[in-house]
Design a protein around this motif. Structure first.
Motif, PDB file in Angstrom:
ATOM      1  N   PRO A 174       0.828  -1.210   0.000  1.00 26.28           N
ATOM      2  CA  PRO A 174       0.000   0.000   0.000  1.00 26.28           C
ATOM      3  C   PRO A 174       0.863   1.260   0.000  1.00 26.28           C
ATOM      4  CG  PRO A 174      -0.694  -1.534   1.718  1.00 26.28           C
ATOM      5  CD  PRO A 174       0.628  -2.010   1.218  1.00 26.28           C
ATOM      6  N   ILE A 175       0.428   2.246  -0.763  1.00 25.70           N
ATOM      7  CA  ILE A 175       1.126   3.533  -0.817  1.00 25.70           C
ATOM      8  C   ILE A 175       0.130   4.676  -0.680  1.00 25.70           C
ATOM      9  CG2 ILE A 175       3.027   2.709  -2.252  1.00 25.70           C
ATOM     10  CD1 ILE A 175       1.550   4.060  -4.657  1.00 25.70           C
ATOM     11  N   ASP A 176       0.623   5.810  -0.239  1.00 24.71           N
ATOM     12  CA  ASP A 176      -0.106   7.077  -0.299  1.00 24.71           C
ATOM     13  C   ASP A 176       0.412   7.851  -1.498  1.00 24.71           C
ATOM     14  OD1 ASP A 176      -1.837   6.992   1.982  1.00 24.71           O
ATOM     15  OD2 ASP A 176      -0.056   7.215   3.246  1.00 24.71           O
ATOM     16  N   ARG A 177      -0.507   8.440  -2.239  1.00 17.11           N
ATOM     17  CA  ARG A 177      -0.142   9.251  -3.400  1.00 17.11           C
ATOM     18  C   ARG A 177      -0.228  10.731  -3.021  1.00 17.11           C
ATOM     19  NH1 ARG A 177       0.227   5.827  -7.581  1.00 17.11           N
ATOM     20  NH2 ARG A 177      -1.082   3.942  -7.589  1.00 17.11           N
ATOM     21  N   PHE A 178       0.658  11.523  -3.619  1.00 22.09           N
ATOM     22  CA  PHE A 178       0.730  12.953  -3.318  1.00 22.09           C
ATOM     23  C   PHE A 178       0.831  13.757  -4.607  1.00 22.09           C
ATOM     24  CE2 PHE A 178       2.255  10.704   0.349  1.00 22.09           C
ATOM     25  CZ  PHE A 178       1.728  11.394   1.427  1.00 22.09           C
ATOM     26  N   ARG A 179       0.427  15.017  -4.509  1.00 23.69           N
ATOM     27  CA  ARG A 179       0.465  15.911  -5.666  1.00 23.69           C
ATOM     28  C   ARG A 179       0.828  17.319  -5.196  1.00 23.69           C
ATOM     29  NH1 ARG A 179      -2.395  16.264 -10.904  1.00 23.69           N
ATOM     30  NH2 ARG A 179      -2.731  18.466 -11.438  1.00 23.69           N
ATOM     31  N   LEU A 180       1.636  18.003  -6.004  1.00 19.66           N
ATOM     32  CA  LEU A 180       1.983  19.401  -5.755  1.00 19.66           C
ATOM     33  C   LEU A 180       1.680  20.194  -7.007  1.00 19.66           C
ATOM     34  CD1 LEU A 180       3.310  21.678  -4.063  1.00 19.66           C
ATOM     35  CD2 LEU A 180       5.521  20.927  -4.997  1.00 19.66           C
ATOM     36  N   ASP A 181       0.818  21.202  -6.888  1.00 25.45           N
ATOM     37  CA  ASP A 181       0.473  22.056  -8.019  1.00 25.45           C
ATOM     38  C   ASP A 181       1.371  23.288  -8.056  1.00 25.45           C
ATOM     39  OD1 ASP A 181      -1.725  20.535  -9.067  1.00 25.45           O
ATOM     40  OD2 ASP A 181      -2.881  21.180  -7.316  1.00 25.45           O
ATOM     41  N   ARG A 182       1.572  23.791  -9.251  1.00 23.75           N
ATOM     42  CA  ARG A 182       2.430  24.949  -9.440  1.00 23.75           C
ATOM     43  C   ARG A 182       1.992  26.133  -8.564  1.00 23.75           C
ATOM     44  NH1 ARG A 182       5.783  27.592 -12.992  1.00 23.75           N
ATOM     45  NH2 ARG A 182       5.953  25.787 -14.377  1.00 23.75           N
ATOM     46  N   GLY A 183       0.692  26.380  -8.473  1.00 27.05           N
ATOM     47  CA  GLY A 183       0.201  27.522  -7.709  1.00 27.05           C
ATOM     48  C   GLY A 183       0.599  27.448  -6.247  1.00 27.05           C
ATOM     49  N   LEU A 184       0.485  26.269  -5.645  1.00 26.21           N
ATOM     50  CA  LEU A 184       0.865  26.121  -4.242  1.00 26.21           C
ATOM     51  C   LEU A 184       2.363  26.283  -4.073  1.00 26.21           C
ATOM     52  CD1 LEU A 184       0.230  25.507  -1.326  1.00 26.21           C
ATOM     53  CD2 LEU A 184       0.259  23.058  -1.884  1.00 26.21           C
ATOM     54  N   TRP A 185       3.137  25.690  -4.976  1.00 30.45           N
ATOM     55  CA  TRP A 185       4.599  25.843  -4.922  1.00 30.45           C
ATOM     56  C   TRP A 185       4.985  27.320  -4.986  1.00 30.45           C
ATOM     57  CZ3 TRP A 185       7.224  27.667  -9.408  1.00 30.45           C
ATOM     58  CH2 TRP A 185       8.618  27.699  -9.310  1.00 30.45           C
ATOM     59  N   ALA A 186       4.392  28.057  -5.908  1.00 27.09           N
ATOM     60  CA  ALA A 186       4.714  29.475  -6.053  1.00 27.09           C
ATOM     61  C   ALA A 186       4.320  30.247  -4.802  1.00 27.09           C
ATOM     62  CB  ALA A 186       4.010  30.046  -7.283  1.00 27.09           C
ATOM     63  N   SER A 187       3.184  29.891  -4.215  1.00 29.52           N
ATOM     64  CA  SER A 187       2.734  30.586  -3.004  1.00 29.52           C
ATOM     65  C   SER A 187       3.663  30.319  -1.833  1.00 29.52           C
ATOM     66  CB  SER A 187       1.311  30.144  -2.652  1.00 29.52           C
ATOM     67  OG  SER A 187       0.398  30.529  -3.652  1.00 29.52           O
ATOM     68  N   LEU A 188       4.090  29.074  -1.683  1.00 30.98           N
ATOM     69  CA  LEU A 188       4.999  28.735  -0.586  1.00 30.98           C
ATOM     70  C   LEU A 188       6.298  29.529  -0.685  1.00 30.98           C
ATOM     71  CD1 LEU A 188       4.558  24.863  -0.401  1.00 30.98           C
ATOM     72  CD2 LEU A 188       3.877  26.532   1.329  1.00 30.98           C
ATOM     73  N   LYS A 189       6.815  29.654  -1.885  1.00 31.74           N
ATOM     74  CA  LYS A 189       8.058  30.401  -2.050  1.00 31.74           C
ATOM     75  C   LYS A 189       7.842  31.894  -1.860  1.00 31.74           C
ATOM     76  CE  LYS A 189      11.050  28.970  -5.171  1.00 31.74           C
ATOM     77  NZ  LYS A 189      12.091  28.273  -4.401  1.00 31.74           N
ATOM     78  N   ALA A 190       6.729  32.421  -2.386  1.00 32.90           N
ATOM     79  CA  ALA A 190       6.467  33.854  -2.292  1.00 32.90           C
ATOM     80  C   ALA A 190       6.115  34.275  -0.874  1.00 32.90           C
ATOM     81  CB  ALA A 190       5.338  34.235  -3.244  1.00 32.90           C
ATOM     82  N   TRP A 191       5.363  33.456  -0.177  1.00 36.40           N
ATOM     83  CA  TRP A 191       4.913  33.815   1.176  1.00 36.40           C
ATOM     84  C   TRP A 191       5.960  33.531   2.239  1.00 36.40           C
ATOM     85  CZ3 TRP A 191      -0.337  30.827   0.510  1.00 36.40           C
ATOM     86  CH2 TRP A 191      -1.143  31.539  -0.390  1.00 36.40           C
ATOM     87  N   GLY A 192       7.016  32.807   1.849  1.00 40.18           N
ATOM     88  CA  GLY A 192       8.060  32.512   2.829  1.00 40.18           C
ATOM     89  C   GLY A 192       7.637  31.501   3.867  1.00 40.18           C
ATOM     90  N   GLN A 193       6.613  30.689   3.567  1.00 38.62           N
ATOM     91  CA  GLN A 193       6.151  29.706   4.539  1.00 38.62           C
ATOM     92  C   GLN A 193       7.083  28.512   4.619  1.00 38.62           C
ATOM     93  OE1 GLN A 193       2.097  28.749   3.671  1.00 38.62           O
ATOM     94  NE2 GLN A 193       1.317  30.716   4.367  1.00 38.62           N
ATOM     95  N   ALA A 194       7.910  28.331   3.610  1.00 42.19           N
ATOM     96  CA  ALA A 194       8.901  27.256   3.643  1.00 42.19           C
ATOM     97  C   ALA A 194      10.266  27.903   3.831  1.00 42.19           C
ATOM     98  CB  ALA A 194       8.848  26.429   2.365  1.00 42.19           C
ATOM     99  N   LYS A 195      10.549  28.353   5.032  1.00 40.76           N
ATOM    100  CA  LYS A 195      11.757  29.130   5.296  1.00 40.76           C
ATOM    101  C   LYS A 195      13.025  28.359   4.975  1.00 40.76           C
ATOM    102  CE  LYS A 195       9.619  31.989   8.870  1.00 40.76           C
ATOM    103  NZ  LYS A 195       9.641  32.403  10.288  1.00 40.76           N
ATOM    104  N   ASN A 196      12.954  27.046   5.065  1.00 40.07           N
ATOM    105  CA  ASN A 196      14.141  26.246   4.773  1.00 40.07           C
ATOM    106  C   ASN A 196      14.105  25.659   3.374  1.00 40.07           C
ATOM    107  OD1 ASN A 196      15.242  26.582   7.379  1.00 40.07           O
ATOM    108  ND2 ASN A 196      13.817  25.050   8.171  1.00 40.07           N
ATOM    109  N   TRP A 197      13.296  26.255   2.494  1.00 39.76           N
ATOM    110  CA  TRP A 197      13.162  25.714   1.139  1.00 39.76           C
ATOM    111  C   TRP A 197      14.531  25.589   0.474  1.00 39.76           C
ATOM    112  CZ3 TRP A 197       8.751  24.031  -1.362  1.00 39.76           C
ATOM    113  CH2 TRP A 197       8.888  23.719  -2.727  1.00 39.76           C
ATOM    114  N   GLY A 198      15.383  26.590   0.701  1.00 38.60           N
ATOM    115  CA  GLY A 198      16.728  26.542   0.108  1.00 38.60           C
ATOM    116  C   GLY A 198      16.750  27.216  -1.239  1.00 38.60           C
ATOM    117  N   GLN A 199      17.876  27.757  -1.578  1.00 36.36           N
ATOM    118  CA  GLN A 199      18.044  28.455  -2.848  1.00 36.36           C
ATOM    119  C   GLN A 199      18.779  27.553  -3.822  1.00 36.36           C
ATOM    120  OE1 GLN A 199      16.681  31.497  -3.444  1.00 36.36           O
ATOM    121  NE2 GLN A 199      15.755  31.223  -1.431  1.00 36.36           N
TER     122      GLN A 199
END
Length: 205
Positions: A174-199
């Motif tokens: 059994p596995i769990d499936r995951f998805r990341l959409d471009r809009g959420l990725w852009a928001s996380l980077k723009a809003w600074g919510q992922a402070k350790n995202w890394g450059q």
């Protein structure tokens, strides 16, 4: 195909970029990486959480992996430290118009240090920034909470459940499936919510 069958001078670093983060360099596999890959991948705990890695993992398996890397629909990077040491691999497969699906593994002694999250974030940035895709998929065994945490820290959201054939156990799990959409990725980077995202950045090949 084996490494010996690859014509001299034709090995495929081709259009595969080099991705750099604060602590890591992601690059295409090379002929000289066979021993390092075999050393890192030869652990049942890795094999049981990936679809295709066998156990035991021998030099011939590493030879086959490198010989077929970056052919067809799959893009493969080795994860290396800044000193050049190979510590794992990551990459993605893209078939037809489906979103690319990422996968990754690290040598056991490198677990718990944030390297997987750092590598996956670099991979995500490459896919969205350089390739222009609108979504990314991934999955994790339900018995692998560490991999699930990596995906969640990178912004992935649970999208369903399923089964995956695991070569090392000769069965489906059994596995769990995951998805990341471009809009959420852009928001996380723009809003600074992922402070350790890394450059992460794309380096010249």
């Amino acid at each position: 195909m084996t490494l010996q069958e690859i014509p001299s001078g034709s090995f495929r670093e081709r259009s595969i970029p080099v991705l750099e983060t604060e602590r890591l360099v992601l690059r295409a596999p090379r002929l000289e990486d066979v021993k390092a890959v075999a050393l890192q991948a030869n652990d049942r705990r890795i094999a049981e959480n990936t679809a295709r890695i066998p156990h035991p993992y021998r030099l011939t398996d590493a030879d086959d992996f490198i010989a077929t890397a970056n052919l067809g629909t799959e893009t493969v990077f080795l994860i290396t430290l800044r000193n050049g040491a190979v510590i794992g691999a990551c990459g993605f497969t893209q078939v037809d118009r489906h979103p690319p699906e990422i996968g990754y593994w690290l040598g056991v002694k490198h677990w718990g240090k944030g390297y997987a999250t750092e590598a996956v974030r670099a991979l995500i940035d490459h896919i969205f920034t350089d390739l222009g895709d609108e979504a990314i998929q991934s999955s994790a065994r339900v018995t692998n909470p560490a991999s699930r945490r990596v995906l969640e820290k990178c912004g992935f959201q649970w999208s369903g459940a399923g089964l995956l054939r695991i070569r090392a156990i000769a069965s489906s799990a059994p596995i769990d499936r995951f998805r990341l959409d471009r809009g959420l990725w852009a928001s996380l980077k723009a809003w600074g919510q992922a402070k350790n995202w890394g450059q992460s950045k794309r380096a010249a090949v």
